[in-house]
Design a protein around this motif. Structure first.
Motif, PDB file in Angstrom:
ATOM      1  N   THR A  62       0.839  -1.201   0.000  1.00  0.00           N
ATOM      2  CA  THR A  62       0.000   0.000   0.000  1.00  0.00           C
ATOM      3  C   THR A  62       0.871   1.247   0.000  1.00  0.00           C
ATOM      4  N   GLU A  63       0.240   2.385  -0.124  1.00  0.00           N
ATOM      5  CA  GLU A  63       0.944   3.661   0.041  1.00  0.00           C
ATOM      6  C   GLU A  63       1.113   3.925   1.530  1.00  0.00           C
ATOM      7  N   SER A  64       2.141   4.654   1.873  1.00  0.00           N
ATOM      8  CA  SER A  64       2.384   4.983   3.278  1.00  0.00           C
ATOM      9  C   SER A  64       1.364   5.997   3.783  1.00  0.00           C
ATOM     10  N   VAL A  65       1.182   6.008   5.080  1.00  0.00           N
ATOM     11  CA  VAL A  65       0.339   7.012   5.736  1.00  0.00           C
ATOM     12  C   VAL A  65       0.896   8.403   5.443  1.00  0.00           C
ATOM     13  N   TRP A  66       2.222   8.521   5.398  1.00  0.00           N
ATOM     14  CA  TRP A  66       2.907   9.786   5.117  1.00  0.00           C
ATOM     15  C   TRP A  66       2.394  10.401   3.814  1.00  0.00           C
ATOM     16  N   ARG A  67       2.230   9.551   2.785  1.00  0.00           N
ATOM     17  CA  ARG A  67       1.777  10.033   1.483  1.00  0.00           C
ATOM     18  C   ARG A  67       0.258  10.196   1.447  1.00  0.00           C
ATOM     19  N   VAL A  68      -0.473   9.178   1.846  1.00  0.00           N
ATOM     20  CA  VAL A  68      -1.935   9.199   1.781  1.00  0.00           C
ATOM     21  C   VAL A  68      -2.504  10.302   2.675  1.00  0.00           C
ATOM     22  N   GLY A  69      -1.929  10.471   3.845  1.00  0.00           N
ATOM     23  CA  GLY A  69      -2.410  11.477   4.791  1.00  0.00           C
ATOM     24  C   GLY A  69      -1.808  12.854   4.574  1.00  0.00           C
ATOM     25  N   GLU A  70      -1.010  12.991   3.518  1.00  0.00           N
ATOM     26  CA  GLU A  70      -0.357  14.256   3.168  1.00  0.00           C
ATOM     27  C   GLU A  70       0.449  14.829   4.335  1.00  0.00           C
ATOM     28  N   TYR A  71       1.086  13.926   5.073  1.00  0.00           N
ATOM     29  CA  TYR A  71       1.873  14.377   6.218  1.00  0.00           C
ATOM     30  C   TYR A  71       3.120  15.142   5.800  1.00  0.00           C
ATOM     31  N   ALA A  72       3.714  14.814   4.666  1.00  0.00           N
ATOM     32  CA  ALA A  72       4.898  15.569   4.211  1.00  0.00           C
ATOM     33  C   ALA A  72       4.551  17.048   4.110  1.00  0.00           C
TER      34      ALA A  72
END
Length: 180
Positions: A62-72
């Motif tokens: 899956t995609e990371s939470v960092w990417r999916v949740g727009e944490y960057a």
């Protein structure tokens, strides 16, 4: 006990460490670096979350939470969005600073939820699946999950140690006798 139950328990222990370290921290304590060049509590917790997030996402496909949740974007760090902190220089560690624990706690909670969901759904036979052929012997999912937990526990312990150092410094400096 099923393997998935053991893994869920282990990830829950990381959560206990992280929440204990972050509890009541202000920005100064979170960003303080031992000797001015060591890793801060904020950096250590951010790094352990980033590593856990990326490796669980890879294992789960899956995609990371960092990417999916727009944490960057939400963190706004002066680093590549793909950066996990691995191999950071002192200058890069300095770039990971926080005004409070709130966003970091939110990210940790989201990573933990994803990890618990993934680990909780595993069957014992899933742990034998090879996830990385770059090593000899190839790395199985079970070995990778133990590695993630080990890495997070070490960084959580380091963050706890840094917190203890930061809390002891004012007292130690007051208790010191002047040099003659």
């Amino acid at each position: 006990m099923r393997s998935s139950e053991l893994l869920v328990d282990a990830f829950g222990r990381i959560d206990t460490i992280v929440l204990g370290v972050l509890d009541g921290l202000d920005a100064d304590a979170m960003n303080w670096r031992p000797s001015g060049t060591g890793n801060s509590i904020g950096w250590l917790v951010w790094h352990l979350c980033r590593i856990q997030d990326e490796q669980i996402a890879d294992a789960a496909g899956t995609e990371s939470v960092w990417r999916v949740g727009e944490y960057a974007e939400r963190f706004g760090l002066e680093l590549s969005p793909a950066d996990t902190g691995y191999g950071h220089s002192a200058h890069q560690v300095d770039a990971v600073r926080f005004a409070s624990t709130v966003l970091l706690e939110n990210y940790h909670d989201a990573v933990l939820a994803r990890s618990l969901e993934f680990a909780g759904a595993l069957e014992d036979s899933d742990l034998d699946r090879v996830v990385d052929t770059r090593w000899d012997p190839p790395v199985t999912l079970g070995v990778r999950l133990v590695s993630i937990i080990d890495d997070c526990a070490q960084h959580g312990g380091q963050a706890s140690y840094v917190r203890g150092l930061s809390e002891a410094l004012p007292k130690r400096s007051q208790d010191r006798l002047p040099l003659l």
